[in-house]
Scaffold this motif. Structure first.
Motif, PDB file in Angstrom:
ATOM      1  N   GLU A 185       0.824  -1.206   0.000  1.00 49.43           N
ATOM      2  CA  GLU A 185       0.000   0.000   0.000  1.00 49.43           C
ATOM      3  C   GLU A 185       0.861   1.261   0.000  1.00 49.43           C
ATOM      4  N   THR A 186       0.291   2.323  -0.567  1.00 49.62           N
ATOM      5  CA  THR A 186       0.937   3.636  -0.606  1.00 49.62           C
ATOM      6  C   THR A 186      -0.085   4.683  -0.207  1.00 49.62           C
ATOM      7  N   TRP A 217      10.748   3.920   3.745  1.00 48.79           N
ATOM      8  CA  TRP A 217       9.396   3.861   3.189  1.00 48.79           C
ATOM      9  C   TRP A 217       8.840   5.259   2.921  1.00 48.79           C
ATOM     10  N   LEU A 218       9.544   6.306   3.384  1.00 52.72           N
ATOM     11  CA  LEU A 218       9.076   7.686   3.254  1.00 52.72           C
ATOM     12  C   LEU A 218       9.784   8.390   2.101  1.00 52.72           C
ATOM     13  N   ASN A 219       9.029   9.185   1.365  1.00 47.48           N
ATOM     14  CA  ASN A 219       9.609   9.997   0.302  1.00 47.48           C
ATOM     15  C   ASN A 219       8.958  11.378   0.338  1.00 47.48           C
ATOM     16  N   PRO A 273       6.751  -1.733   1.536  1.00 46.96           N
ATOM     17  CA  PRO A 273       7.232  -2.785   0.636  1.00 46.96           C
ATOM     18  C   PRO A 273       6.417  -4.071   0.784  1.00 46.96           C
ATOM     19  N   LEU A 274       6.366  -4.841  -0.274  1.00 52.69           N
ATOM     20  CA  LEU A 274       5.610  -6.101  -0.253  1.00 52.69           C
ATOM     21  C   LEU A 274       6.148  -7.079   0.786  1.00 52.69           C
ATOM     22  N   ASP A 275       7.444  -7.005   1.077  1.00 53.03           N
ATOM     23  CA  ASP A 275       8.048  -7.938   2.033  1.00 53.03           C
ATOM     24  C   ASP A 275       8.215  -7.333   3.434  1.00 53.03           C
ATOM     25  N   ALA A 276       7.448  -6.292   3.736  1.00 50.91           N
ATOM     26  CA  ALA A 276       7.558  -5.641   5.048  1.00 50.91           C
ATOM     27  C   ALA A 276       7.155  -6.591   6.171  1.00 50.91           C
TER      28      ALA A 276
END
Length: 160
Positions: free
Chosen positions: A57-58, A107-109, A132-135
């Motif tokens: 998710e974003t 994860w932050l931009n 990320p998908l693997d978080a």
């Protein structure tokens, strides 16, 4: 962020360009704040976001930076992991360039890395959080910080 009568938002707003972490120009929304007193500081808020996001998710949120410096100032936007302090004298630990045990800084931009605003202006900075998908499941912590760049002849920088 609490507001009082001194720093109520005016109805005018505009945008300006600033540089992003990728070196591209970004349009940011700014709002002049009516009757902003000079306090030789700045405000960054809200002070906390608590999100529930699944891997993949974003979400994009905005942080607000308000200058009360009395002059045009340039700010650098940074990200850092944080966690609980290691003893009773240290409530919160900031990890600097290191990764914390529940790291989320990658994860932050931020839409921009540097920007300049005049006294009494509030700029709205988009921050995108991409899980990320693997978080790993569970809580993860990171902070967005602003540092005011010093002009020649000034002392220590201020940071929030």
């Amino acid at each position: 962020m609490a507001q009082n009568a001194e720093d109520a938002t005016s109805s005018e707003s505009s945008s300006f360009s600033s540089s992003s972490s990728e070196g591209t120009e970004q349009q940011l929304r700014i709002e002049p704040q009516a009757n902003m007193p000079v306090r030789n500081d700045f405000q960054l808020g809200p002070t906390r976001f608590e999100l529930e996001l699944a891997p993949g998710e974003t979400r994009t949120l905005e942080v607000e930076l308000t200058s009360r410096m009395g002059k045009r100032s340039t700010y650098t936007i940074e990200k850092e992991d944080f966690g609980p302090g290691e003893n009773e004298n240290e409530q919160t630990k900031l990890y600097g360039n290191l990764s914390g045990p529940y790291s989320a800084k990658e994860w932050l931009n931020s839409a921009v890395t540097t920007l300049s605003i005049e006294h009494g202006e509030r700029v709205f900075i988009p921050i995108t959080i991409s899980i990320p998908l693997d978080a790993d499941p569970g809580d993860h912590y990171a902070a967005i910080m602003a540092k005011r760049d010093l002009n020649e002849g000034e002392g220590n920088p201020g940071g929030i």
